[in-house]
Design an enzyme around this catalytic site. Structure first.
Site, PDB file in Angstrom:
ATOM      1  N   ASP A  48       9.980  -3.385 -33.917  1.00  0.00           N
ATOM      2  CA  ASP A  48      11.266  -3.933 -33.469  1.00  0.00           C
ATOM      3  C   ASP A  48      11.856  -4.851 -34.542  1.00  0.00           C
ATOM      4  OD1 ASP A  48       9.553  -6.074 -33.144  1.00  0.00           O
ATOM      5  OD2 ASP A  48      10.052  -6.457 -31.042  1.00  0.00           O
ATOM      6  N   SER A  49      11.086  -5.081 -35.616  1.00  0.00           N
ATOM      7  CA  SER A  49      11.598  -5.807 -36.788  1.00  0.00           C
ATOM      8  C   SER A  49      12.833  -5.127 -37.344  1.00  0.00           C
ATOM      9  CB  SER A  49      10.527  -5.885 -37.872  1.00  0.00           C
ATOM     10  OG  SER A  49      10.011  -4.593 -38.156  1.00  0.00           O
ATOM     11  N   ASP A  87       7.008   0.328 -31.024  1.00  0.00           N
ATOM     12  CA  ASP A  87       6.965  -1.089 -30.648  1.00  0.00           C
ATOM     13  C   ASP A  87       7.837  -1.308 -29.414  1.00  0.00           C
ATOM     14  OD1 ASP A  87       6.133  -3.652 -31.088  1.00  0.00           O
ATOM     15  OD2 ASP A  87       7.421  -4.033 -32.827  1.00  0.00           O
ATOM     16  N   LYS A 116       3.067  -0.275 -28.875  1.00  0.00           N
ATOM     17  CA  LYS A 116       2.524  -1.599 -29.206  1.00  0.00           C
ATOM     18  C   LYS A 116       3.194  -2.618 -28.302  1.00  0.00           C
ATOM     19  CE  LYS A 116       3.626  -4.027 -33.109  1.00  0.00           C
ATOM     20  NZ  LYS A 116       4.192  -5.265 -32.551  1.00  0.00           N
ATOM     21  N   GLU A 118       3.280  -6.965 -27.390  1.00  0.00           N
ATOM     22  CA  GLU A 118       2.899  -8.317 -27.811  1.00  0.00           C
ATOM     23  C   GLU A 118       2.309  -9.081 -26.623  1.00  0.00           C
ATOM     24  OE1 GLU A 118       6.068 -10.467 -29.759  1.00  0.00           O
ATOM     25  OE2 GLU A 118       6.490  -8.814 -31.125  1.00  0.00           O
ATOM     26  N   GLU A 185      -1.160 -11.366 -35.957  1.00  0.00           N
ATOM     27  CA  GLU A 185      -0.070 -11.846 -36.817  1.00  0.00           C
ATOM     28  C   GLU A 185      -0.071 -13.374 -36.924  1.00  0.00           C
ATOM     29  OE1 GLU A 185       3.892 -10.327 -36.044  1.00  0.00           O
ATOM     30  OE2 GLU A 185       4.774 -11.700 -37.516  1.00  0.00           O
TER      31      GLU A 185
HETATM   32  O1  KIV Z   1       8.083  -5.323 -35.541  1.00  0.00           O
HETATM   33  C1  KIV Z   1       7.252  -5.269 -36.443  1.00  0.00           C
HETATM   34  O2  KIV Z   1       7.517  -4.807 -37.558  1.00  0.00           O
HETATM   35  C2  KIV Z   1       5.909  -5.774 -36.155  1.00  0.00           C
HETATM   36  C3  KIV Z   1       4.998  -6.029 -37.306  1.00  0.00           C
HETATM   37  C4  KIV Z   1       5.374  -7.311 -37.940  1.00  0.00           C
HETATM   38  C5  KIV Z   1       3.578  -5.979 -36.920  1.00  0.00           C
HETATM   39  O3  KIV Z   1       5.580  -6.012 -35.035  1.00  0.00           O
END
Ligand code: KIV
Length: 267
Positions: A48-49, A87, A116, A118, A185
């Site tokens: 989600d970055s 994510d 993924k 969090e 992280e």
């Molecule tokens: O969103 C992302 O790119 C991430 C990484 C920093 C692990 O969660």
């Protein structure tokens, strides 16, 4: 030395890499770059970055499930051999029912191998619900970017005994809940080492030192395209922004001077 991957990475390959050959993961958000990265890395994360590095947002909280699905579909077209991880965006796994509904939508609409999410102890029941319903989960503990507004910034974890205790409980809880792998992280290296040793699933670090079972970087950080901010942990392997600017300037100059297009580039 160049070691190109010749076989498909599977979830089982990754599980077996605990304390073995280091796992490599990088983010990608489209087919073009996924195809470039695919022969080199084990895992491609549609993080989600992307909402920050490509969407121009201040944090990762605004991206939607549908936007992530669009990008993941593209990544899956480019990634033939890597494991692709989706994510889950902020708010899409707030309770078991919502998480399963959204994760199933991801599986039904993309070829992502796992999602993924969090969170640690607090999200273990959600991981358990997903895995017991056939969804593979990569967990993400330590600094949680989706908590940025709640915590008033990005805070490195593991600086106090209480934090250390919580981090160890978190990583054990996500393993127990069935996560096949876990991202650590923004954790002090010595604590991340203890966390990695505390579980039998592979750990993938970002800003967590060198003793995790693998590493992940956001590609725009790794290749120097994201100029707004360079986190301490993000090593720049290329000065991408500089190279693009120089090439673009050459193109602009050549158009203006009439050098481009030449005979060679004309019909
Ligand atoms: O969103 C992302 O790119 C991430 C990484 C920093 C692990 O969660």
């Amino acid at each position: 030395m160049s070691i190109l991957k010749s076989k498909k990475t599977t979830l089982n390959n990754i599980k077996k890499r605990k304390l073995g050959e280091k796992i490599t993961m990088i983010t990608a958000y489209d087919a073009l770059f996924a195809k470039l990265f695919d022969p080199y890395v084990d895992i491609i994360l549609v993080g989600d970055s992307l909402s920050m590095s490509f969407g121009g947002d201040d944090d990762t909280l605004k991206i939607s499930l549908e936007e992530m699905i669009y990008h993941t579909k593209a990544v899956c077209k480019g990634a033939k051999n890597s494991l692709v991880i989706f994510d889950m965006p902020f708010g899409t796994y707030k309770d078991e029912k919502t998480a399963l509904k959204n994760a199933l939508k991801v599986y039904q609409n993309t070829k992502a191998h796992a999602v993924k999410i969090e969170g640690g102890e607090d999200k273990a029941h959600i991981i358990k619900h997903l895995t017991s319903n056939g969804v593979a989960v990569m967990a993400h503990v330590g600094l949680l970017p989706q908590n940025v507004r709640l915590e008033g910034g990005y805070k490195v974890k593991g600086k106090s005994e209480d934090e250390e205790k919580q981090l160890l409980s978190d990583i054990k809880a996500v393993e127990e809940a069935g996560a096949f792998c876990v991202v650590i992280e923004g954790v002090k290296s010595d604590i991340a080492t203890k966390m990695s040793k505390a579980v039998n699933i592979p750990t993938i670090g970002i800003g967590a030192g060198k003793n995790t079972d693998g590493q992940v970087l956001v590609w725009s950080d790794a290749f120097g395209f994201f100029e707004d901010f360079q986190p301490k942990f993000a090593k720049k392997y290329l000065d991408g922004a500089k190279l693009i600017k120089e090439a673009l300037q050459t193109y602009v100059d050549e158009v203006k001077s009439g050098k481009f297009p030449s005979e060679e580039h004309s019909y």
